[in-house]
Design an enzyme around this catalytic site. Sequence first.
Site, PDB file in Angstrom:
ATOM      1  N   LYS A 286     -11.436 -13.169 -42.643  1.00 19.96           N
ATOM      2  CA  LYS A 286     -11.401 -11.969 -41.803  1.00 19.96           C
ATOM      3  C   LYS A 286     -12.734 -11.209 -41.828  1.00 19.96           C
ATOM      4  O   LYS A 286     -13.598 -11.474 -42.672  1.00 19.96           O
ATOM      5  CB  LYS A 286     -10.259 -11.071 -42.292  1.00 19.96           C
ATOM      6  CG  LYS A 286      -8.876 -11.696 -42.108  1.00 19.96           C
ATOM      7  CD  LYS A 286      -7.789 -10.700 -42.481  1.00 19.96           C
ATOM      8  CE  LYS A 286      -6.411 -11.294 -42.256  1.00 19.96           C
ATOM      9  NZ  LYS A 286      -5.345 -10.295 -42.538  1.00 19.96           N
TER      10      LYS A 286
ATOM     11  N   ASN B 222      -7.615  -7.649 -45.884  1.00 18.63           N
ATOM     12  CA  ASN B 222      -7.253  -8.456 -47.058  1.00 18.63           C
ATOM     13  C   ASN B 222      -7.908  -9.850 -47.048  1.00 18.63           C
ATOM     14  O   ASN B 222      -7.377 -10.807 -47.599  1.00 18.63           O
ATOM     15  CB  ASN B 222      -5.726  -8.531 -47.207  1.00 18.63           C
ATOM     16  CG  ASN B 222      -5.047  -9.160 -46.013  1.00 18.63           C
ATOM     17  OD1 ASN B 222      -5.693  -9.498 -45.029  1.00 18.63           O
ATOM     18  ND2 ASN B 222      -3.741  -9.336 -46.094  1.00 18.63           N
TER      19      ASN B 222
ATOM     20  N   GLU C 287      -0.381 -21.795 -34.624  1.00 24.53           N
ATOM     21  CA  GLU C 287      -1.624 -21.045 -34.876  1.00 24.53           C
ATOM     22  C   GLU C 287      -2.858 -21.946 -34.770  1.00 24.53           C
ATOM     23  O   GLU C 287      -3.904 -21.511 -34.291  1.00 24.53           O
ATOM     24  CB  GLU C 287      -1.559 -20.380 -36.252  1.00 24.53           C
ATOM     25  CG  GLU C 287      -0.531 -19.265 -36.311  1.00 24.53           C
ATOM     26  CD  GLU C 287      -0.501 -18.525 -37.636  1.00 24.53           C
ATOM     27  OE1 GLU C 287       0.255 -17.547 -37.737  1.00 24.53           O
ATOM     28  OE2 GLU C 287      -1.233 -18.917 -38.583  1.00 24.53           O
TER      29      GLU C 287
END
Length: 140
Positions: free
Chosen positions: A11, A114, A128
């Site tokens: 991320k 996170n 996904e």
Amino acid sequence: MAIEHTLSILKPDATRRNLTGKINALFEAAGLRIVAQKRIQLSEAEAGAFYAVHKERPFYGSLVSSMLSAPVVVQVLAGENAVAKHREVMGATDPKKAEPHTVRAQFAESIEANSVHGSDSPENAATEIAFFFAGTEILP
Ligand code: CMP
């Protein structure tokens, strides 16, 4: 046992702090193999669609904005029991609750930022993975 695939996202909080190699070293040490990978800037529409399952949650808007705040690395990891193994190495969603040696315990900034995302079932992994990769981009 058959080889399983899972989707992994490093991320924005991880790419911003230059932590992609350190995090992937933990996945590789656990026996997971990176079989597809790209660094991309998500659009608002893509981040919103990817997290559509959380649309009604109070943190949805903030989660989508945080996913746009810097590039992400999307990748496919392969291995025996890859979905569960990846989740084990990631640790609990909330870094305060994550086991000490996990990615989130070591690197996450908060429950939202996170550091990593991982598919939660083989069925969701297939969906996904297809969201980001063509079959031809996945190479052993
Ligand atoms: P991820 O595994 O990508 O799946 C959904 C994401 O929503 C999660 O990691 C966090 O980034 C975020 N999230 C989950 N719960 C909360 C929460 N209570 N507050 C803020 N963000 C959250």
